[in-house]
Design an enzyme around this catalytic site. Sequence first.
Site, short mmCIF file in Angstrom:
data_model
loop_
_atom_site.label_atom_id
_atom_site.label_comp_id
_atom_site.label_asym_id
_atom_site.label_seq_id
_atom_site.Cartn_x
_atom_site.Cartn_y
_atom_site.Cartn_z
CB SER A 71 -1.08 -0.09 1.25
OG SER A 71 -1.86 -1.24 1.18
CG ASN A 151 -6.29 -7.79 -5.49
OD1 ASN A 151 -6.20 -6.98 -6.37
ND2 ASN A 151 -7.03 -7.45 -4.13
CD GLN A 179 -2.15 -11.12 -4.97
OE1 GLN A 179 -1.82 -12.19 -4.84
NE2 GLN A 179 -2.59 -10.47 -3.81
N GLY A 200 5.98 -8.10 1.03
CA GLY A 200 6.69 -9.09 1.50
C GLY A 200 5.56 -10.27 1.95
CG HIS A 201 1.48 -9.73 3.66
ND1 HIS A 201 0.50 -9.89 3.70
CD2 HIS A 201 1.62 -8.21 3.31
CE1 HIS A 201 -0.48 -9.15 3.28
NE2 HIS A 201 0.27 -8.11 2.99
CB THR A 237 14.65 3.27 12.84
OG1 THR A 237 15.09 4.38 13.46
CG2 THR A 237 15.77 2.27 13.04
CB CYS A 324 -9.27 -4.44 1.19
SG CYS A 324 -7.66 -5.14 1.20
#
Length: 395
Positions: A71, A151, A179, A200-201, A237, A324
């Site tokens: 996002s 997606n 995707q 990443g997920h 960071t 979502c």
Amino acid sequence: MIYADNAATTKMSDAAINIMVSLIEDTYGNPSSLYTFGQKAKEVLEKSREDVASAIGSSDPREILFTSGGSEADNQALITAARLGEAKGKKHIISTRFEHHAILHTLNKLEKEGFEVTLLEVHENGIVRPEEVMDAIREDTCLVTVMYVNNEIGTIQPIREIGAICREKGVIFHTDAVQAVGHINVNVIDDNIDMLSASGHKFHGPKGTGFLYVKKGIRLVNLIEGGAQERGKRAGTENVPGIAAMAVALKDAVASLDEYNSKVTPIRDRIIDGLNKIPHSAINGDLTRRVPGNINFCFEGIEGESLLLLLDDKGIAASSGSACTSGSLDPSHVLLAIGRVHDVAHGSLRLSIGEDITEADADYIIASVSEVVEYLRGFSPVWRDLMAGKRQFIL
Ligand SMILES: *Cc1c(COP(=O)(O)O)cnc(C)c1O
């Protein structure tokens, strides 16, 4: 328990978990600190950047900006292109009707600022036509953004062709490849991509990690101000353990793409064949131009939500549209975009299978879905009207 919702999120790989834990335990220095403790973390960060760059075909790690996920990458890409365009008096953006909301909502925001947005049709098969991108490009177009893989319905877009058109016309081309990356072969050079978002997920890395590829020469606009991290383009960071775990997960996913494809695709097709036998059902999206793991169907006369809950009782985790949109009463904008009418779009089911799926799982899924659809139709007033001829079947 069969987890068939990999498009919503994936289980972290063992390698990703291991590196994440070891970094949390031992390499907790701040990568901006000059002492050895910090510099060790910095090394991990930059090695991850190299690995991510090469996984998508970039030879320059400086083209990778780490973000908190897909996002954020989408938001930063669109805002960047909009600001660059605006500076040249170009305020027209081209996208598609079935993008993720991270794109669509950002476009809405830009429209309120005076940008003009053209949303292309994705047709019945869920695939954008490159010639329609060509026709939509104007003198004042500053960005074309088209997702690589949808997606919900898993269709793969002709990204290389669209990228070539944008290159030729001198328009920035962004793709939400969340995707696609780690699921099919993606190469930013061959595919003529200027900016690419990934998360990443969605490929067995941790949640809250992602990246934006930005071709050299495009000056990113910050969303987050504060520090000099990420070459001054994203303050805060860095999530070193998360980033390193994402890089490992991506490297492994890309290395095993062929194996993944040859294992998952036949099982996907087995499930599609099985579900096609359910009367008054239809697959959503092109039958073959789709990612290995995606199966998306509409069943007439039922509600997707009830189907999900009953499948959950049978130990199958699936989805009805994207994570979502569940919880809202509107049917999926993706299914509407491919021409499904409201009633039919409400009866949708997305199964997104992963590499751990077996043929026995596939057969269990087919049997369970068939049984649950029949059961739900048994007391559906819509189905009764359809059977009584008071309504016309659409599927
Ligand atoms: C999941 C997803 C996103 C959002 O990614 P997050 O990392 O969850 O923010 C964006 N686009 C697509 C196509 C997705 O599937």
